[in-house]
Design a protein around this motif. Structure first.
Motif, PDB file in Angstrom:
ATOM      1  N   GLN A   1       0.835  -1.201   0.000  1.00  0.00           N
ATOM      2  CA  GLN A   1       0.000   0.000   0.000  1.00  0.00           C
ATOM      3  C   GLN A   1       0.872   1.253   0.000  1.00  0.00           C
ATOM      4  OE1 GLN A   1      -1.926  -0.742   3.734  1.00  0.00           O
ATOM      5  NE2 GLN A   1      -3.322  -2.244   2.882  1.00  0.00           N
ATOM      6  N   LEU A   2       0.447   2.244  -0.749  1.00  0.00           N
ATOM      7  CA  LEU A   2       1.060   3.556  -0.664  1.00  0.00           C
ATOM      8  C   LEU A   2       0.140   4.379   0.228  1.00  0.00           C
ATOM      9  CD1 LEU A   2       2.694   5.626  -3.426  1.00  0.00           C
ATOM     10  CD2 LEU A   2       1.297   6.694  -1.685  1.00  0.00           C
ATOM     11  N   ARG A   3       0.677   4.870   1.334  1.00  0.00           N
ATOM     12  CA  ARG A   3      -0.161   5.551   2.317  1.00  0.00           C
ATOM     13  C   ARG A   3       0.334   6.957   2.586  1.00  0.00           C
ATOM     14  NH1 ARG A   3      -2.946   1.934   6.004  1.00  0.00           N
ATOM     15  NH2 ARG A   3      -4.274   0.781   4.583  1.00  0.00           N
ATOM     16  N   MET A   4      -0.601   7.874   2.633  1.00  0.00           N
ATOM     17  CA  MET A   4      -0.360   9.230   3.106  1.00  0.00           C
ATOM     18  C   MET A   4      -1.211   9.389   4.352  1.00  0.00           C
ATOM     19  SD  MET A   4      -0.469  11.453  -0.409  1.00  0.00           S
ATOM     20  CE  MET A   4      -1.992  10.704  -1.006  1.00  0.00           C
ATOM     21  N   ARG A   5      -0.586   9.870   5.420  1.00  0.00           N
ATOM     22  CA  ARG A   5      -1.316  10.022   6.680  1.00  0.00           C
ATOM     23  C   ARG A   5      -1.036  11.397   7.274  1.00  0.00           C
ATOM     24  NH1 ARG A   5       0.450   4.449   7.846  1.00  0.00           N
ATOM     25  NH2 ARG A   5      -1.398   3.148   7.928  1.00  0.00           N
ATOM     26  N   THR A   6      -2.044  11.904   7.949  1.00  0.00           N
ATOM     27  CA  THR A   6      -1.877  13.087   8.787  1.00  0.00           C
ATOM     28  C   THR A   6      -2.512  12.746  10.125  1.00  0.00           C
ATOM     29  OG1 THR A   6      -3.932  14.056   7.967  1.00  0.00           O
ATOM     30  CG2 THR A   6      -1.901  14.737   6.870  1.00  0.00           C
ATOM     31  N   GLU A   7      -1.685  12.672  11.136  1.00  0.00           N
ATOM     32  CA  GLU A   7      -2.169  12.323  12.471  1.00  0.00           C
ATOM     33  C   GLU A   7      -1.529  13.266  13.471  1.00  0.00           C
ATOM     34  OE1 GLU A   7      -0.803   8.313  12.568  1.00  0.00           O
ATOM     35  OE2 GLU A   7      -2.601   7.546  11.594  1.00  0.00           O
ATOM     36  N   GLY A   8      -2.350  13.883  14.289  1.00  0.00           N
ATOM     37  CA  GLY A   8      -1.824  14.832  15.252  1.00  0.00           C
ATOM     38  C   GLY A   8      -1.147  15.980  14.524  1.00  0.00           C
ATOM     39  N   ARG A   9       0.083  16.229  14.848  1.00  0.00           N
ATOM     40  CA  ARG A   9       0.863  17.292  14.198  1.00  0.00           C
ATOM     41  C   ARG A   9       1.995  16.669  13.386  1.00  0.00           C
ATOM     42  NH1 ARG A   9      -0.400  22.003  13.806  1.00  0.00           N
ATOM     43  NH2 ARG A   9       1.712  22.772  13.887  1.00  0.00           N
ATOM     44  N   ARG A  10       1.633  15.616  12.611  1.00  0.00           N
ATOM     45  CA  ARG A  10       2.631  14.881  11.836  1.00  0.00           C
ATOM     46  C   ARG A  10       2.007  14.389  10.537  1.00  0.00           C
ATOM     47  NH1 ARG A  10       4.629   8.910  13.477  1.00  0.00           N
ATOM     48  NH2 ARG A  10       2.396   8.647  13.467  1.00  0.00           N
ATOM     49  N   ALA A  11       2.802  14.397   9.481  1.00  0.00           N
ATOM     50  CA  ALA A  11       2.386  13.839   8.201  1.00  0.00           C
ATOM     51  C   ALA A  11       3.417  12.794   7.787  1.00  0.00           C
ATOM     52  CB  ALA A  11       2.292  14.931   7.142  1.00  0.00           C
ATOM     53  N   THR A  12       2.939  11.678   7.226  1.00  0.00           N
ATOM     54  CA  THR A  12       3.833  10.642   6.727  1.00  0.00           C
ATOM     55  C   THR A  12       3.361  10.187   5.354  1.00  0.00           C
ATOM     56  OG1 THR A  12       2.584   8.862   7.793  1.00  0.00           O
ATOM     57  CG2 THR A  12       4.461   9.770   9.015  1.00  0.00           C
ATOM     58  N   ILE A  13       4.312   9.727   4.565  1.00  0.00           N
ATOM     59  CA  ILE A  13       4.005   9.124   3.272  1.00  0.00           C
ATOM     60  C   ILE A  13       4.993   7.996   3.049  1.00  0.00           C
ATOM     61  CG2 ILE A  13       5.431  10.834   2.047  1.00  0.00           C
ATOM     62  CD1 ILE A  13       3.492  10.460  -0.364  1.00  0.00           C
ATOM     63  N   GLY A  14       4.494   6.882   2.528  1.00  0.00           N
ATOM     64  CA  GLY A  14       5.395   5.771   2.269  1.00  0.00           C
ATOM     65  C   GLY A  14       4.721   4.574   1.655  1.00  0.00           C
ATOM     66  N   LEU A  15       5.555   3.617   1.291  1.00  0.00           N
ATOM     67  CA  LEU A  15       5.088   2.312   0.829  1.00  0.00           C
ATOM     68  C   LEU A  15       5.098   1.378   2.024  1.00  0.00           C
ATOM     69  CD1 LEU A  15       6.867   1.576  -2.576  1.00  0.00           C
ATOM     70  CD2 LEU A  15       4.415   1.743  -2.168  1.00  0.00           C
ATOM     71  N   GLU A  16       3.998   0.664   2.218  1.00  0.00           N
ATOM     72  CA  GLU A  16       3.875  -0.250   3.344  1.00  0.00           C
ATOM     73  C   GLU A  16       3.642  -1.669   2.839  1.00  0.00           C
ATOM     74  OE1 GLU A  16       0.665   1.323   5.685  1.00  0.00           O
ATOM     75  OE2 GLU A  16       1.869   3.018   6.364  1.00  0.00           O
ATOM     76  N   LEU A  17       4.394  -2.587   3.387  1.00  0.00           N
ATOM     77  CA  LEU A  17       4.222  -4.011   3.109  1.00  0.00           C
ATOM     78  C   LEU A  17       3.509  -4.592   4.317  1.00  0.00           C
ATOM     79  CD1 LEU A  17       7.852  -4.712   1.875  1.00  0.00           C
ATOM     80  CD2 LEU A  17       5.850  -4.180   0.481  1.00  0.00           C
ATOM     81  N   VAL A  18       2.312  -5.102   4.107  1.00  0.00           N
ATOM     82  CA  VAL A  18       1.478  -5.538   5.232  1.00  0.00           C
ATOM     83  C   VAL A  18       1.115  -7.025   5.164  1.00  0.00           C
ATOM     84  CG1 VAL A  18       0.555  -3.238   5.686  1.00  0.00           C
ATOM     85  CG2 VAL A  18      -0.627  -4.722   4.062  1.00  0.00           C
ATOM     86  N   HIS A  19       1.920  -7.810   4.484  1.00  0.00           N
ATOM     87  CA  HIS A  19       1.641  -9.245   4.388  1.00  0.00           C
ATOM     88  C   HIS A  19       1.602  -9.834   5.792  1.00  0.00           C
ATOM     89  CE1 HIS A  19       1.717 -13.417   3.174  1.00  0.00           C
ATOM     90  NE2 HIS A  19       1.489 -13.006   1.932  1.00  0.00           N
ATOM     91  N   PRO A  20       0.606 -10.686   6.101  1.00  0.00           N
ATOM     92  CA  PRO A  20       0.495 -11.236   7.459  1.00  0.00           C
ATOM     93  C   PRO A  20       1.625 -12.194   7.830  1.00  0.00           C
ATOM     94  CG  PRO A  20      -1.210 -12.141   6.015  1.00  0.00           C
ATOM     95  CD  PRO A  20      -0.512 -11.081   5.241  1.00  0.00           C
ATOM     96  N   ASP A  21       2.268 -12.800   6.846  1.00  0.00           N
ATOM     97  CA  ASP A  21       3.374 -13.717   7.107  1.00  0.00           C
ATOM     98  C   ASP A  21       4.674 -12.906   7.212  1.00  0.00           C
ATOM     99  OD1 ASP A  21       5.704 -15.425   6.483  1.00  0.00           O
ATOM    100  OD2 ASP A  21       4.198 -16.996   6.193  1.00  0.00           O
ATOM    101  N   ALA A  22       5.283 -12.908   8.387  1.00  0.00           N
ATOM    102  CA  ALA A  22       6.482 -12.093   8.632  1.00  0.00           C
ATOM    103  C   ALA A  22       7.641 -12.464   7.712  1.00  0.00           C
ATOM    104  CB  ALA A  22       6.909 -12.221  10.093  1.00  0.00           C
ATOM    105  N   ASP A  23       7.797 -13.749   7.386  1.00  0.00           N
ATOM    106  CA  ASP A  23       8.893 -14.162   6.521  1.00  0.00           C
ATOM    107  C   ASP A  23       8.694 -13.658   5.097  1.00  0.00           C
ATOM    108  OD1 ASP A  23      10.169 -15.490   8.604  1.00  0.00           O
ATOM    109  OD2 ASP A  23       9.157 -17.399   8.175  1.00  0.00           O
ATOM    110  N   ILE A  24       7.480 -13.722   4.602  1.00  0.00           N
ATOM    111  CA  ILE A  24       7.185 -13.218   3.255  1.00  0.00           C
ATOM    112  C   ILE A  24       7.347 -11.703   3.223  1.00  0.00           C
ATOM    113  CG2 ILE A  24       5.350 -12.915   1.534  1.00  0.00           C
ATOM    114  CD1 ILE A  24       4.363 -15.741   2.348  1.00  0.00           C
TER     115      ILE A  24
END
Length: 152
Positions: free
Chosen positions: A46-69
């Motif tokens: 996922q490519l995510r842009m977030r604004t939470e509190g007084r912070r902004a983040t943007i990035g690519l997130e790998l969220v596969h449930p299997d930690a090894d994968i």
């Protein structure tokens, strides 16, 4: 302090404004794209842009449930890191073991502190933060997705 409804309206107004600002900008592949709801085309990436509190983040997130994968996919992304365009003044933060709202993930991201979509005066800073990084991640993803796709 804003009420819940007013805060939600301001957040929505920011993202609508940002989406309108980015609408005429084509993707790295020259296509029209919905920048706010960027689709990577791969499950668990996922490519995510977030604004939470007084912070902004943007990035690519790998969220596969299997930690090894997830670790294997992260290693592949890191191997392709030379294709990630630099953004002047800030380096990408590579996080092999991160967590967001209790969900384990790996990610590459950048962060801007001291800004909020609830303050309209911060909107230019937020847009100036998100736009070049979003374009850099799109350019990177247009090339990096194919080797990662082969692993899926």
């Amino acid at each position: 302090m804003y009420g819940k409804a007013e805060a939600a309206q301001l957040r929505q107004a920011f993202w609508t404004t940002f989406g309108q600002y980015m609408a005429p900008v084509p993707s790295a592949e020259g296509e029209t794209i919905n920048w706010i709801n960027y689709r990577t085309g791969l499950k668990h990436v996922q490519l995510r842009m977030r604004t939470e509190g007084r912070r902004a983040t943007i990035g690519l997130e790998l969220v596969h449930p299997d930690a090894d994968i997830r670790a294997l996919h992260f290693e592949q992304l890191q191997a392709l890191s030379n294709m990630l365009p630099p953004v002047p003044g800030q380096s990408w933060d590579w996080q092999p073991d991160a967590e967001e709202n209790g969900q384990p993930m790996s990610r590459v991201q950048q962060q801007l502190d001291g800004v909020s979509p609830l303050n309209r005066e911060d909107w230019p800073a937020l847009i100036s933060f998100f736009k070049p990084r979003l374009l850099a991640l799109d350019e990177f993803w247009s090339q990096a997705r194919y080797p990662l796709e082969d692993l899926m």
